[in-house]
Design a protein around this motif. Sequence first.
Motif, PDB file in Angstrom:
ATOM      1  N   ARG A  36       0.840  -1.266   0.179  1.00  0.00           N
ATOM      2  CA  ARG A  36      -0.078   0.107   0.169  1.00  0.00           C
ATOM      3  C   ARG A  36       0.844   1.135   0.053  1.00  0.00           C
ATOM      4  O   ARG A  36       0.431   2.416  -0.609  1.00  0.00           O
ATOM      5  CB  ARG A  36      -1.166   0.052   1.247  1.00  0.00           C
TER       6      ARG A  36
ATOM      7  N   ILE B   2      -5.534  -6.795  -3.253  1.00  0.00           N
ATOM      8  CA  ILE B   2      -5.650  -5.294  -3.086  1.00  0.00           C
ATOM      9  C   ILE B   2      -5.900  -4.328  -4.184  1.00  0.00           C
ATOM     10  O   ILE B   2      -5.899  -3.222  -4.108  1.00  0.00           O
ATOM     11  CB  ILE B   2      -4.475  -5.005  -2.062  1.00  0.00           C
ATOM     12  N   ASP B   3      -5.818  -4.804  -5.451  1.00  0.00           N
ATOM     13  CA  ASP B   3      -5.665  -4.042  -6.631  1.00  0.00           C
ATOM     14  C   ASP B   3      -4.703  -3.000  -6.792  1.00  0.00           C
ATOM     15  O   ASP B   3      -5.157  -1.859  -6.751  1.00  0.00           O
ATOM     16  CB  ASP B   3      -7.157  -3.569  -6.656  1.00  0.00           C
ATOM     17  N   GLU B   4      -3.648  -3.586  -6.420  1.00  0.00           N
ATOM     18  CA  GLU B   4      -2.392  -2.341  -6.852  1.00  0.00           C
ATOM     19  C   GLU B   4      -1.299  -2.782  -7.835  1.00  0.00           C
ATOM     20  O   GLU B   4      -1.239  -4.079  -8.003  1.00  0.00           O
ATOM     21  CB  GLU B   4      -1.556  -2.386  -5.356  1.00  0.00           C
TER      22      GLU B   4
ATOM     23  N   TRP C 235      -9.080  -6.901   1.961  1.00  0.00           N
ATOM     24  CA  TRP C 235      -9.841  -6.226   1.364  1.00  0.00           C
ATOM     25  C   TRP C 235      -9.782  -4.930   2.062  1.00  0.00           C
ATOM     26  O   TRP C 235      -9.679  -3.711   1.417  1.00  0.00           O
ATOM     27  CB  TRP C 235     -11.508  -6.322   1.420  1.00  0.00           C
TER      28      TRP C 235
ATOM     29  N   ARG D 219      -7.408  -2.195   0.178  1.00  0.00           N
ATOM     30  CA  ARG D 219      -7.793  -1.739  -0.930  1.00  0.00           C
ATOM     31  C   ARG D 219      -7.748  -0.141  -0.760  1.00  0.00           C
ATOM     32  O   ARG D 219      -8.343   0.314   0.467  1.00  0.00           O
ATOM     33  CB  ARG D 219      -8.977  -2.240  -1.517  1.00  0.00           C
ATOM     34  N   THR D 220      -7.942   0.772  -1.901  1.00  0.00           N
ATOM     35  CA  THR D 220      -7.933   2.059  -1.521  1.00  0.00           C
ATOM     36  C   THR D 220      -9.361   2.539  -0.944  1.00  0.00           C
ATOM     37  O   THR D 220      -9.129   3.492  -0.093  1.00  0.00           O
ATOM     38  CB  THR D 220      -7.861   2.645  -2.975  1.00  0.00           C
TER      39      THR D 220
ATOM     40  N   HIS E 156     -14.460  -0.544  -2.560  1.00  0.00           N
ATOM     41  CA  HIS E 156     -13.460  -0.507  -3.758  1.00  0.00           C
ATOM     42  C   HIS E 156     -13.822  -1.082  -5.136  1.00  0.00           C
ATOM     43  O   HIS E 156     -14.366  -2.452  -4.821  1.00  0.00           O
ATOM     44  CB  HIS E 156     -11.986  -1.009  -3.441  1.00  0.00           C
TER      45      HIS E 156
ATOM     46  N   PRO F  10     -12.902  -2.596  -8.295  1.00  0.00           N
ATOM     47  CA  PRO F  10     -11.444  -2.981  -8.987  1.00  0.00           C
ATOM     48  C   PRO F  10     -11.151  -2.261 -10.508  1.00  0.00           C
ATOM     49  O   PRO F  10     -12.088  -2.242 -11.207  1.00  0.00           O
ATOM     50  CB  PRO F  10     -11.720  -4.530  -9.268  1.00  0.00           C
TER      51      PRO F  10
END
Length: 329
Positions: A171, A233-235, A315, A318-319, A324, A326
């Motif tokens: 993150r 975490i979609d990064e 989760w 995640r931002t 969030h 995706p």
Amino acid sequence: MSKGLVTVFGGSGFIGRYTARTLVEQGWRVRVACRRVHTAIDVRLAGPPGWVDIVQANVRDRASIDRALDGADAVVNLVGILFESGKQTFQGAHADGAALIAEAAAAKGITRFIQVSAIGASAASKSPYAKSKAAGEAAVRKAIPTATILRPSIVFGPEDDFFNRFAAMARSALLLPAIGGGKTRFQPVYAGNVAEAITAAAGSEAAEGKTYELGGPAVYTFNELFDVILKIIDEKRFKIGLPFFIVRPLGYIAGAVWRYLPPFSWGMLGRPPLTGSQVELLKDDNVVAEGALTLADLGVTTLESVEAIVPRYLWRFRTYGEFHKPSEA
């Protein structure tokens, strides 16, 4: 009807909470023995009133160990640390502590003893962590030959120190450290499955005197686990390969600072980013050895996967957390 009383040393920790609940579900009464009783209050919820008790015990104090073992039919030793700090050393926690518990149990005639160690435990290891785990195994077997040794790979679950740690790193950092090129292999095992193995061993004469290696349903490289975390975490992050010869001295310096230098050694500044012992462990694969007894030999056949469990708790990294959306690949 109760199967008897199990004293769980280190029962207030990550795996201990799962173990207490699973033992109660299978009909055991549980006594959780820990240094700081206030950290285990919620463990009482693992069973109905009267089924889970909490007592103070220190693995360096024989008198407190004896009190915790009074009336026990079986013992589980989960005491362990991931890094040394102040008086908390690998030798003290994993070797000397295990020896004292086993000797006290043997003196009381207890023969059902489950020692939770780790894959990679070896007297020949260059890692102080792995070497102390092996010393603990040997001390337990010397005192109680019928003891069962369980060696899990890295253990995952909502409170784990692996996936949560690297998700938090992802993150805030643009680069992720692929130590040794990220080629080390792991076989992550769910904490609930480890608890099932402990409970099965506690009730099995066939498990006495045997060693089991506990791994999950799939094997991943370090790099692949990074990819799993980043996807959840979609990064998007870059992985940078760091050779062992560069990371090793840095790890030993960090480990020494956290062990000897206040306020690090007082536990006021969290945990070290990496220790020399951890670097040494990363040089070898952390997977179930060919021919070893496994979870299946203990009757644990329904294994939870990383993909099924880890997204349920990562989760929050995640931002926008649970809200969030995706991003498109």
